[in-house]
Design an enzyme around this catalytic site. Sequence first.
Site, PDB file in Angstrom:
ATOM      1  CD  GLU A 274       7.006 -12.579  27.418  1.00 20.13           C
ATOM      2  OE1 GLU A 274       5.874 -12.644  27.960  1.00 20.13           O
ATOM      3  OE2 GLU A 274       7.284 -13.221  26.393  1.00 20.13           O
TER       4      GLU A 274
ATOM      5  CE1 TYR B 182       3.925 -16.182  30.159  1.00 18.42           C
ATOM      6  CE2 TYR B 182       4.198 -13.807  30.416  1.00 18.42           C
ATOM      7  CZ  TYR B 182       4.148 -14.935  29.614  1.00 18.42           C
ATOM      8  OH  TYR B 182       4.353 -14.812  28.261  1.00 18.42           O
TER       9      TYR B 182
ATOM     10  CG  ASP C 265       0.565 -17.293  27.081  1.00 18.72           C
ATOM     11  OD1 ASP C 265       0.396 -18.523  26.894  1.00 18.72           O
ATOM     12  OD2 ASP C 265       0.563 -16.467  26.153  1.00 18.72           O
TER      13      ASP C 265
ATOM     14  CB  CYS D 135      -5.205 -24.239  20.053  1.00 20.17           C
ATOM     15  SG  CYS D 135      -6.290 -25.110  21.209  1.00 20.17           S
TER      16      CYS D 135
ATOM     17  CB  CYS E 123      -9.275 -29.024  14.721  1.00 21.12           C
ATOM     18  SG  CYS E 123      -9.952 -28.511  16.326  1.00 21.12           S
TER      19      CYS E 123
ATOM     20  CB  CYS F 250      -4.286 -28.509  15.516  1.00 19.06           C
ATOM     21  SG  CYS F 250      -3.532 -28.868  17.122  1.00 19.06           S
TER      22      CYS F 250
ATOM     23  CB  CYS G 262      -6.839 -32.639  20.582  1.00 18.08           C
ATOM     24  SG  CYS G 262      -7.791 -31.401  21.504  1.00 18.08           S
TER      25      CYS G 262
END
Length: 320
Positions: free
Chosen positions: A65, A148, A166, A221, A228, A231, A237
């Site tokens: 991270e 975060y 994020d 995305c 798309c 997705c 969406c």
Amino acid sequence: MTAPTKPTPTAPDANDAAAARDGLDAIDAPGATLHTPVIAWFDAHARDLPWRRPDAGPWGVMVSEFMLQQTPVSRVLPVYEQWLARWPRPADLAKEAPGEAVRAWGRLGYPRRALRLHGAATAITERHGGDVPAHHSQLLALPGIGEYTAAAVASFAYGQRHAVLDTNVRRVFARAVTGAQYPPNATTAAERKLARALLPEDERTASRWAAASMELGALVCTAKNENCAKCPIAARCAWRAAGKPAHEGPARRGQTYAGTDRQVRGKLLAVLREAVAAVPQSALDRVWDEPVQRARALDGLVADGLVEPLADGHYRLPLT
């Protein structure tokens, strides 16, 4: 098993708009429309990354991270593997001088992250017996760890229920739920409220949802050239249903590097990382011709604790 995919319309229509409204309604009952397809997509398409494997442990998750902030996976992978081979536990890193963390950070960029990770490792060793704490509040109390990172470690390492926001997740939520191409430049209270509302109630599902929505933003995305057709929630969406309206906020400018103080800082640090002993001012002077900018960059490195000046005009990576 790969979840069945629905046909993707070539253009938004009334059904798309209805589906998008369902996505907005999902704030009250998110599992009804978003969680299942996104998590099923993740199960089928998630990248095999070392920090996602069971043997990574909480420390491996934490290291990843820190390294992944503003840095792509391809650049992180070799440094991550070398780091964990050298410092498999926080106590191993804490024994070293902070300058060694800066040296091992290499060219990942934003090297203050290395100092923060060293500080976190030291605190973990002193306060928690060398084990990365599991409680969100304890993680948040570690030096160098913000909201975060604390949420990400608690979620990814310990399977807890936290909103992990994020850039990738924020973009997915902005498009799928609020109908905007991009989220605001800085995380807002409204985004945090939405992320909490979208969290599954079950801890394990919430942890999978956090990882899955992040991966969806990283692979499908994306900021540019979103795909798309691949997705799993394209039909739900809001942004796609609205015809993909262009971003209306401030222009989103890419970060420049060439000729900046950041580039000069990187060149100065490179000299110090490669040296086995303190280096004279003259060695640093050779890396950049413009003296004012070079001095400003060096002063900044000293102020940030990344470089330690010595009385004889030499410089080294920090020992304390």
